[in-house]
Scaffold this active site. Structure first.
Site, PDB file in Angstrom:
ATOM      1  N   HIS A  80     -59.614 -49.954  44.935  1.00 27.11           N
ATOM      2  CA  HIS A  80     -60.433 -49.114  45.491  1.00 27.11           C
ATOM      3  C   HIS A  80     -60.423 -47.719  44.721  1.00 27.11           C
ATOM      4  CE1 HIS A  80     -56.817 -47.835  47.431  1.00 27.11           C
ATOM      5  NE2 HIS A  80     -57.315 -46.889  47.823  1.00 27.11           N
TER       6      HIS A  80
ATOM      7  N   LYS B  52     -51.519 -48.673  40.478  1.00 30.55           N
ATOM      8  CA  LYS B  52     -50.167 -48.089  40.116  1.00 30.55           C
ATOM      9  C   LYS B  52     -49.131 -48.924  40.662  1.00 30.55           C
ATOM     10  CE  LYS B  52     -47.986 -44.628  37.888  1.00 30.55           C
ATOM     11  NZ  LYS B  52     -47.230 -45.553  37.387  1.00 30.55           N
TER      12      LYS B  52
ATOM     13  N   LYS C  21     -48.205 -54.056  41.105  1.00 27.93           N
ATOM     14  CA  LYS C  21     -46.745 -54.432  41.040  1.00 27.93           C
ATOM     15  C   LYS C  21     -46.557 -55.374  39.817  1.00 27.93           C
ATOM     16  CE  LYS C  21     -42.704 -52.691  42.579  1.00 27.93           C
ATOM     17  NZ  LYS C  21     -42.423 -51.570  43.340  1.00 27.93           N
TER      18      LYS C  21
ATOM     19  N   THR D 141     -37.852 -39.972  43.278  1.00 28.53           N
ATOM     20  CA  THR D 141     -37.501 -40.826  44.556  1.00 28.53           C
ATOM     21  C   THR D 141     -36.586 -40.445  45.352  1.00 28.53           C
ATOM     22  OG1 THR D 141     -38.682 -42.801  42.982  1.00 28.53           O
ATOM     23  CG2 THR D 141     -37.779 -43.166  45.280  1.00 28.53           C
TER      24      THR D 141
ATOM     25  N   ASN E 245     -30.628 -45.725  40.670  1.00 25.75           N
ATOM     26  CA  ASN E 245     -31.543 -44.508  40.545  1.00 25.75           C
ATOM     27  C   ASN E 245     -31.623 -43.880  41.621  1.00 25.75           C
ATOM     28  OD1 ASN E 245     -34.429 -43.160  40.487  1.00 25.75           O
ATOM     29  ND2 ASN E 245     -33.469 -42.759  38.550  1.00 25.75           N
TER      30      ASN E 245
ATOM     31  N   SER F  96     -45.070 -39.759  39.461  1.00 23.53           N
ATOM     32  CA  SER F  96     -45.771 -40.661  38.140  1.00 23.53           C
ATOM     33  C   SER F  96     -46.989 -40.045  38.013  1.00 23.53           C
ATOM     34  CB  SER F  96     -45.816 -41.860  38.887  1.00 23.53           C
ATOM     35  OG  SER F  96     -44.633 -42.754  38.519  1.00 23.53           O
TER      36      SER F  96
HETATM   37  N1  GLU Z   1     -41.476 -48.444  41.304  1.00 24.72           N
HETATM   38  C1  GLU Z   1     -41.674 -47.271  42.196  1.00 24.72           C
HETATM   39  C2  GLU Z   1     -41.893 -47.647  43.573  1.00 24.72           C
HETATM   40  O1  GLU Z   1     -41.947 -48.728  44.024  1.00 24.72           O
HETATM   41  C3  GLU Z   1     -42.448 -46.383  41.354  1.00 24.72           C
HETATM   42  C4  GLU Z   1     -43.984 -46.741  41.079  1.00 24.72           C
HETATM   43  C5  GLU Z   1     -44.619 -45.767  40.276  1.00 24.72           C
HETATM   44  O2  GLU Z   1     -44.296 -44.682  39.820  1.00 24.72           O
HETATM   45  O3  GLU Z   1     -45.979 -46.403  39.954  1.00 24.72           O
HETATM   46  O4  GLU Z   1     -42.646 -46.678  44.243  1.00 24.72           O
END
Ligand code: GLU
Length: 440
Positions: A34, A39, A75, A163, A202, A331
């Site tokens: 959408h 991402k 993903k 994160t 991380n 990001s």
């Molecule tokens: N892999 C991370 C998540 O699950 C980051 C995803 C990103 O930055 O696009 O949120």
């Protein structure tokens, strides 16, 4: 619920160190387009399969909506154990997978932008960016095809810790709400809060570092092979130094090393933070959980059954799609930096400092007191890139927590349901505003 807009599934051969040819399976799922680009991270783990990637892609759609990151959700994953491969082989696997993404239209700054996840980091993102550049020479925005890159290759300062820092901001925010304090019988401050974490990768490392430096008492951290416990609280810097040197918590002398790490999740504490893998707390162990709040720093660490059980028992669950959204939020900042081709703060830092300096001169002249050099420097200091990133992330997390809390209070639902309600409302408003040309 996990029906995805588009999927890519590839198999390609790679030679391992024994000279055998191994068929490597890779996936990418775009859950909702959408908003573009879509991402989400790419993980390297032997547990990866299409279903898992699709489910995690849907989580990204909701996550982006909750923190107002204007992207759809995606993903990716490669079904390998990265420890089974040399660095050169991992580079070959990453580049080959990226080539497939390029050829099939599953990567690009305006299409689909991967990022790190379990088993990947800046190194892999740099290989992806470089491979994309080879397939798209002259794409001036090419660096925006992937985030989580090293700073020297177009990354943004603050992405590595984003994160974990977002987890810290989120928990701090919820502990500050009076209704939460009442439910938990808690004073509301991070200082003195007892915590247990699972995972020291991380997310777990950075979250524990921020909690620790702000006065929380981290009594235990569980890893996959063992765990550490200290009633007086762990020293995170010492622990991390030991882990870096030896590769494990084993042999750490400043705390008790425990063989069964899962037992540590059952300790009595204020806040439990699973920051490792999905499905860590299920019907088998949820009955033993004694934390008053569970913060989902990993993606999906509670099974639906465990989540339901905790809710009925009045344990507060801060959902993954809100709590760990700091990664994708920063990001987004990295992507903005790549598209604007300029470091945050570069244009205005000196200008801000000069303006504040003039103001101080005026104040000094009227107040009849001169500031000393150190005082002056702190007051006029113009923001560096990482300070702007931290500030943007903090504000984003506070707003998203407020929105979630407010829906939960109005609709009398738990935080996970509230976060989903808000996400779906935002996503559907995009769909309804974009008309029905292709659906009717
Ligand atoms: N892999 C991370 C998540 O699950 C980051 C995803 C990103 O930055 O696009 O949120």
């Amino acid at each position: 619920m996990n029906a995805v807009d588009a999927v890519l599934s590839v198999i390609f051969p790679i030679e391992n160190s024994d000279g055998e040819i191994v068929n490597i399976k890779g996936y990418r799922a775009q859950h909702s387009r959408h908003r573009l680009p879509v991402k989400g991270g790419i993980r390297y783990s032997s547990q990866v399969d299409m279903q898992e990637v699709e489910a995690l892609a849907s989580l990204m759609t909701y996550k982006c909506a909750i923190v107002d990151v204007p992207f759809g959700g995606a993903k990716g994953g490669i079904a390998i154990n990265p420890n089974d491969w040399t660095e050169a082989q991992l580079e070959r696997i990453t580049r080959r997978y990226t080539m497939e993404l390029c050829q099939k239209g599953f990567i690009g700054p305006g299409i689909d932008v991967p990022a790190p996840d379990i088993g990947t980091g800046g190194r892999e993102m740099a290989w992806i960016a470089d491979t994309y550049a080879q397939f798209n020479p002259g794409d001036v925005n090419g660096l925006g095809c992937v985030t989580g890159k090293p700073v020297s290759l177009g990354g943004v300062r603050g992405r590595a810790e984003a994160t974990g820092l977002g987890v810290y901001y989120g928990i701090r925010e919820f502990l500050g709400y009076p209704e939460v304090q009442e439910k938990m019988k808690h004073h509301g401050l991070i200082e003195g809060t007892t915590m247990v974490l699972q995972g020291f990768g991380n997310v777990g490392y950075w979250a524990s570092k921020f909690f620790h430096s702000n006065g929380a008492k981290i009594i235990a951290i569980a890893e996959y092979d063992c765990g550490v416990y200290s009633r007086d609280g762990l020293d995170i810097d010492k622990l991390s130094e030991h882990k870096k040197r030896t590769g494990s918590f084993k042999g750490f002398t400043d705390a008790t090393v425990v063989d069964d790490p899962m037992k540590l999740l059952e300790l009595e504490c204020d806040v439990l933070i699973p920051a490792a893998m999905e499905r860590q707390i299920g019907l088998k162990n949820v009955k033993n959980i004694r934390a008053k709040m569970v913060g989902e720093a990993a993606n999906g660490p509670l099974t639906p059954g465990a989540d339901e059980y905790l809710r009925q028992r009045g344990v507060l669950v801060i959902p993954d799609m809100l709590l760990n959204a700091g990664g994708v939020c920063v990001s987004y900042f990295e992507w903005l930096k790549n598209l604007s081709h300029v470091r945050f703060g570069r244009m205005n830092k000196k200008w801000d400092e000069q303006g504040k300096s003039k103001l101080l001169n005026l104040v000094e002249a009227n107040a009849g007191r001169k500031l000393n050099e150190a005082e002056r420097r702190t007051l006029i200091h113009g923001a560096e890139e990482h300070e702007l990133v931290y500030s943007g992330l903090e504000d984003t997390m506070i707003v998203a927590c407020h929105e979630t809390r407010s829906t939960a209070n109005i609709k009398k639902v738990d935080y996970k349901t509230a976060a989903l309600i808000n996400a779906i409302a935002k996503i559907s408003s995009v769909y309804s505003a974009s008309g029905s040309m292709f659906t009717k």
